[in-house]
Design a protein around this motif. Structure first.
Motif, mmCIF file in Angstrom:
data_model
loop_
_atom_site.group_PDB
_atom_site.id
_atom_site.type_symbol
_atom_site.label_atom_id
_atom_site.label_comp_id
_atom_site.label_asym_id
_atom_site.label_seq_id
_atom_site.Cartn_x
_atom_site.Cartn_y
_atom_site.Cartn_z
ATOM 1 N N VAL A 93 35.687 -18.190 42.523
ATOM 2 C CA VAL A 93 35.441 -19.599 41.799
ATOM 3 C C VAL A 93 34.045 -19.782 41.690
ATOM 4 C CG1 VAL A 93 35.861 -21.888 41.117
ATOM 5 C CG2 VAL A 93 37.519 -20.366 42.390
ATOM 6 N N ILE A 94 33.138 -19.454 40.654
ATOM 7 C CA ILE A 94 31.621 -20.158 40.636
ATOM 8 C C ILE A 94 31.518 -21.090 39.605
ATOM 9 C CG2 ILE A 94 30.851 -17.746 41.350
ATOM 10 C CD1 ILE A 94 30.671 -16.942 38.482
ATOM 11 N N GLU A 127 29.450 -22.275 37.253
ATOM 12 C CA GLU A 127 28.111 -22.181 36.539
ATOM 13 C C GLU A 127 28.276 -22.845 35.130
ATOM 14 O OE1 GLU A 127 27.513 -17.952 36.635
ATOM 15 O OE2 GLU A 127 26.574 -18.064 38.414
ATOM 16 N N ASN A 185 16.194 -24.090 26.962
ATOM 17 C CA ASN A 185 16.643 -24.546 28.169
ATOM 18 C C ASN A 185 18.172 -23.639 28.180
ATOM 19 O OD1 ASN A 185 14.731 -25.805 28.930
ATOM 20 N ND2 ASN A 185 15.394 -27.892 28.878
ATOM 21 N N LYS A 186 18.633 -23.679 27.287
ATOM 22 C CA LYS A 186 19.921 -22.692 27.455
ATOM 23 C C LYS A 186 19.671 -21.323 27.345
ATOM 24 C CE LYS A 186 22.991 -26.275 26.839
ATOM 25 N NZ LYS A 186 23.747 -26.629 27.872
ATOM 26 N N GLN A 187 18.304 -20.773 27.298
ATOM 27 C CA GLN A 187 18.047 -19.563 27.358
ATOM 28 C C GLN A 187 18.347 -18.813 26.095
ATOM 29 O OE1 GLN A 187 19.297 -18.126 31.580
ATOM 30 N NE2 GLN A 187 17.225 -17.643 31.417
ATOM 31 N N GLY A 197 15.238 -9.484 33.579
ATOM 32 C CA GLY A 197 15.707 -10.535 33.643
ATOM 33 C C GLY A 197 14.976 -11.734 33.611
ATOM 34 N N PHE A 245 35.548 -10.539 50.459
ATOM 35 C CA PHE A 245 35.144 -11.723 50.839
ATOM 36 C C PHE A 245 33.967 -12.372 50.163
ATOM 37 C CE2 PHE A 245 32.402 -14.101 53.693
ATOM 38 C CZ PHE A 245 33.205 -15.271 53.688
ATOM 39 N N PHE A 246 33.080 -11.188 49.980
ATOM 40 C CA PHE A 246 31.629 -11.446 49.427
ATOM 41 C C PHE A 246 31.733 -11.557 47.724
ATOM 42 C CE2 PHE A 246 30.446 -9.944 53.567
ATOM 43 C CZ PHE A 246 29.608 -10.978 53.879
ATOM 44 N N PHE A 247 32.908 -11.372 47.144
ATOM 45 C CA PHE A 247 32.912 -11.761 45.840
ATOM 46 C C PHE A 247 33.586 -12.921 45.706
ATOM 47 C CE2 PHE A 247 32.770 -7.137 46.055
ATOM 48 C CZ PHE A 247 32.118 -6.745 45.024
ATOM 49 N N PRO A 248 32.904 -14.014 45.252
ATOM 50 C CA PRO A 248 33.376 -15.245 44.983
ATOM 51 C C PRO A 248 34.617 -15.595 44.001
ATOM 52 C CG PRO A 248 31.324 -15.366 44.199
ATOM 53 C CD PRO A 248 31.538 -14.181 44.940
#
Lengths: 185, 551
Positions: free
Chosen positions: A63-64, A66, A89-91, A112, A58-61
């Motif tokens: 749909v994300i 991003e 801004n797009k890293q 990161g 359940f904790f793995f979405p």
């Protein structure tokens, strides 16, 4: 009821009902109390494991939401020699050298953070733990275990540079070859 | 008009009052005082009588009680803050701004929440230190010590999850770094050893993905941390606090060592309760003054494209941040914290000595106290290094140096053993070169079954390393400044890693001895690596990139 009480009540029951055979005499007639309990606990454990696994899943979405990893960075001709901060801004940093063009993903390979470009020293330095990368994106000092990622590059028919951050490379010599490096004079 | 005493007696003896509070008219007899403790649901977690020594301020310093009081303050202020807070990027930061500038009492509540959280971390650490020094973890309290270690971990985790909620720069980057550490977990993280290769871990299916609810810190992360911070972790913490208290009752308060039953006891009401109220009131006063005078920091709104320079963790994590400079994330960010937690929990089981329970007894437990204090002091040294000795780009700046001073680009680091190192063969050369000293530290203390003079042996080690330093100076042109590092760390490690264990735990059984020495060797290993990096600019002592083994 405790284990002992259970046992004693069971022995009383078997004493008053002589019809019931002792469990060990006829194994084919069914399971013993111990086996039954074991099976019960086993079923309970299996049920618990399935529930835990499902809740874990359940904790793995599924749909994300991003932003897309692919973007149009504009005409290749617009990138002059050196490091372009245009798409930070797009890293992404776009680097143009005398040999060609490549991009670096502006995410430190340590933990990161976004490193900063120091024009005077020609180095990328990370503010979080002090990793230092050179112009090629190679780690030269500090704790990062790997080099900066180089994303997949492609030149569209319009002459625009298409950068895909979902396909990356960090090791030589692959990162110095297309599609991670575009030899443009 | 009836006089006050008469009114009071009428109220206290009324049916309504009596239905709420048990017992008859209060006449302050020992029986009344005991009944008051037993008959009250909030007070009955405490015994009716306590030993006199347990009441001394200088025994407990009230640290456990203050930790609990701070938890209550945090729950109260936290619940109030929730009324004005929406866990959505953009809105979250605006709500914190509103709380600070537009909501009545909002700034004060946020301040008190922040400062109580900081204080709780410190007080819980001090509570652990107090319990250790008074032997409070020993039989029969091993389990409660372990519960306490979990409570400490949860306190830090609550702090960490709360950190994201203001959605400012500090929040975003602290959580980016923290969750990337999870991504470096062996097997379970995409950047950890065996993660990608063996377990097929990617950005979108590993343990970091679960924490973030996505591949970067975003809206899902904020909701997850909000739920963890406001519901899940406080609930778990509350349950474990109840367990902790219950075990304190059942195991007996540590100030009353076993066998000594002749000691006189005092009524808990009012002797202990009075002290608890005084401690809580003093604590609240300090917090309120603190919250009135100092505002909780709020950085600019989170920007995922620019990291503040330098970016520093909250003070209690800065020691960890400093460790991350020297080790790969899976070691410094995953193995070290876990080893600390497991090591702390192992303490009651590797220390079989029944001595020194219920009092500060340095002479009776020299090894335990020396090593534990060394560990705590080391950790605070790391915090000092990270907090006060690191400037822009996380480069070393002494506390008196200006951050405006431009530091030259650092020289490239080098590896000792590994394909890219000086010694090309990590397995053939690196393993024996590093393994033999480790084995020596591990086994020498138990193999030398002789009473050594600590001072003489330490002096001999010191002299030995001085000789080594001079030999390197004239043999290999290693400057004496680097030689000084070798002398300092060499002597330190041989003293705390070999001589102290040799003196005190060589008689321990093998199982306990080995577990203890693994912890000692790991602690000393931290120092070796720090010395190697700071003095010799070595990145890895040994590196085998194919299996992510970089030490």
């Amino acid at each position: 009821m405790s284990e002992d009480q259970l046992k004693s009540s069971a022995s009383v029951a078997s004493a008053v009902s002589p019809v019931k055979p002792p469990p060990s005499a006829k194994p084919s007639s069914g399971m013993s109390r111990g086996q039954f309990l074991l099976a019960g606990y086993g079923a309970l454990a299996a049920f618990g494991a399935v529930i835990a696994g499902s809740v874990g899943r359940f904790f793995f979405p599924n749909v994300i939401y991003e932003p897309s990893a692919i973007f149009n960075a504009g005409s290749v001709k617009d990138f002059n020699s050196g490091v372009s901060l245009k798409w930070i801004n797009k890293q992404v940093w776009v680097v143009r050298t005398s040999k060609g063009l490549y991009a670096l993903i502006a995410i430190c390979r340590h933990l990161g953070c976004t490193p900063n470009w120091f024009q005077d020293q020609q180095l990328f330095k990370c503010p979080c733990h002090g990793s230092v990368y050179n112009l090629q994106g190679t780690i030269i000092a500090g704790p990062a275990p790997r080099n900066l990622w180089r994303p997949h590059l492609e030149i569209a028919t319009t002459g625009d540079l298409i950068i895909d951050k979902s396909i990356v490379q960090d090791s030589s010599p692959m990162r110095d070859e297309p599609p991670f490096f575009l030899p443009i004079s | 008009m009836p006089d006050l005493e008469e009114l009071k007696s009428e109220v206290v003896n009324s049916q309504i009052w009596r239905s709420i509070f048990r017992g008859g008219l209060w006449s302050d007899t020992p029986r009344d005082r005991a009944n008051h403790m037993i008959g009250n649901v909030w007070l009955h977690i405490q015994p009716a009588k306590v030993r006199k020594r347990a009441l001394e301020w200088t025994y407990t310093w009230g640290l456990g009680g203050i930790s609990f009081f701070l938890f209550l303050v945090l729950v109260a202020s936290g619940v109030l803050l929730m009324f004005y807070y929406r866990p959505v990027p953009g809105l979250a930061f605006r709500d914190i701004k509103d709380l600070t500038y537009a909501v009545t009492l909002g700034k004060f509540l946020r301040n008190i929440h922040r400062w109580a959280a900081q204080a709780m971390v410190l007080i819980v650490i001090l509570h652990m230190l107090r319990v250790f020094l008074t032997g409070g973890y020993k039989r029969p309290r091993e389990f409660n010590w372990c519960v306490g270690v979990i409570l400490l971990t949860l306190t830090l985790f609550l702090s960490f999850t709360g950190y994201l909620l203001p959605w400012d720069q500090l929040a975003l980057w602290a959580v980016t770094v923290g969750t990337n550490m999870a991504g470096a977990t062996p097997f379970l993280g995409n950047a950890g050893p065996f993660g990608a290769s063996l377990m097929h871990m990617q950005m979108n299916n590993d343990i970091r993905f679960v924490l973030l609810g996505g591949t970067t810190v975003g809206a899902n992360t904020l909701v997850r941390f909000y739920v963890l911070h406001c519901v899940a972790v406080p609930l778990l913490l509350g349950v474990l606090i109840i367990l902790h208290f219950w075990r304190v009752r059942k195991d007996g308060f540590s100030a009353a060592p076993y066998g000594d039953v002749t000691e006189p006891k005092l009524d808990t009401w009012p002797n202990l309760i009075k002290r608890e109220y005084i401690a809580a009131a003093a604590c609240l006063l300090v917090l309120m003054v603190w919250a009135l005078l100092v505002n909780a920091p709020l950085d600019v709104i989170a920007n995922p494209h620019a990291t503040p320079n330098p970016e520093k963790a909250p003070w209690y994590f800065v020691g960890l941040q400093e460790m991350l400079v020297y080790f790969d994330p899976w070691i410094a960010g995953v193995m070290v914290p876990n080893l600390i937690i497991v090591g702390l929990m192992a303490i009651p089981f590797i220390d079989p000595s029944p001595k020194g329970v219920g009092r500060y007894a340095f002479k009776e437990r020299p090894f335990a106290n020396t090593m534990f204090l060394m560990g705590i002091i080391m950790w605070f040294c790391f915090i000092f290094m990270g907090e006060f000795c690191r400037g822009p780009n996380f480069v070393w700046y002494w506390p008196w140096q200006s951050w405006l001073m431009q530091k030259p680009a650092p020289p490239p680091t080098w590896n000792l053993f590994g394909p890219t190192g000086v010694g090309k063969f990590p397995l053939a050369l690196g393993l024996p070169a590093l393994g033999l000293p480790v084995l020596a530290i591990m086994f020498l203390p138990k193999l030398i079954q002789k009473n050594l003079s600590l001072a003489k042996a330490a002096l001999a080690c010191f002299a030995g390393f001085v000789v080594v330093a001079f030999a390197l100076r004239y043999g290999a042109h290693v400057p004496l400044s680097q030689g000084a590092w070798i002398v300092f760390f060499g002597t330190f490690i041989s003293f705390f890693g070999v001589l102290i264990p040799q003196r005190h735990i060589r008689g321990l059984d093998w199982a306990r001895y080995l577990v203890t020495m693994v912890l000692v060797v790991c602690t000393m290993g931290l120092l070796v690596k720090i010395c190697a990096r700071l003095a010799f600019n070595i990145k890895y002592l040994v590196t085998i990139p194919s299996v992510f083994l970089n030490v």
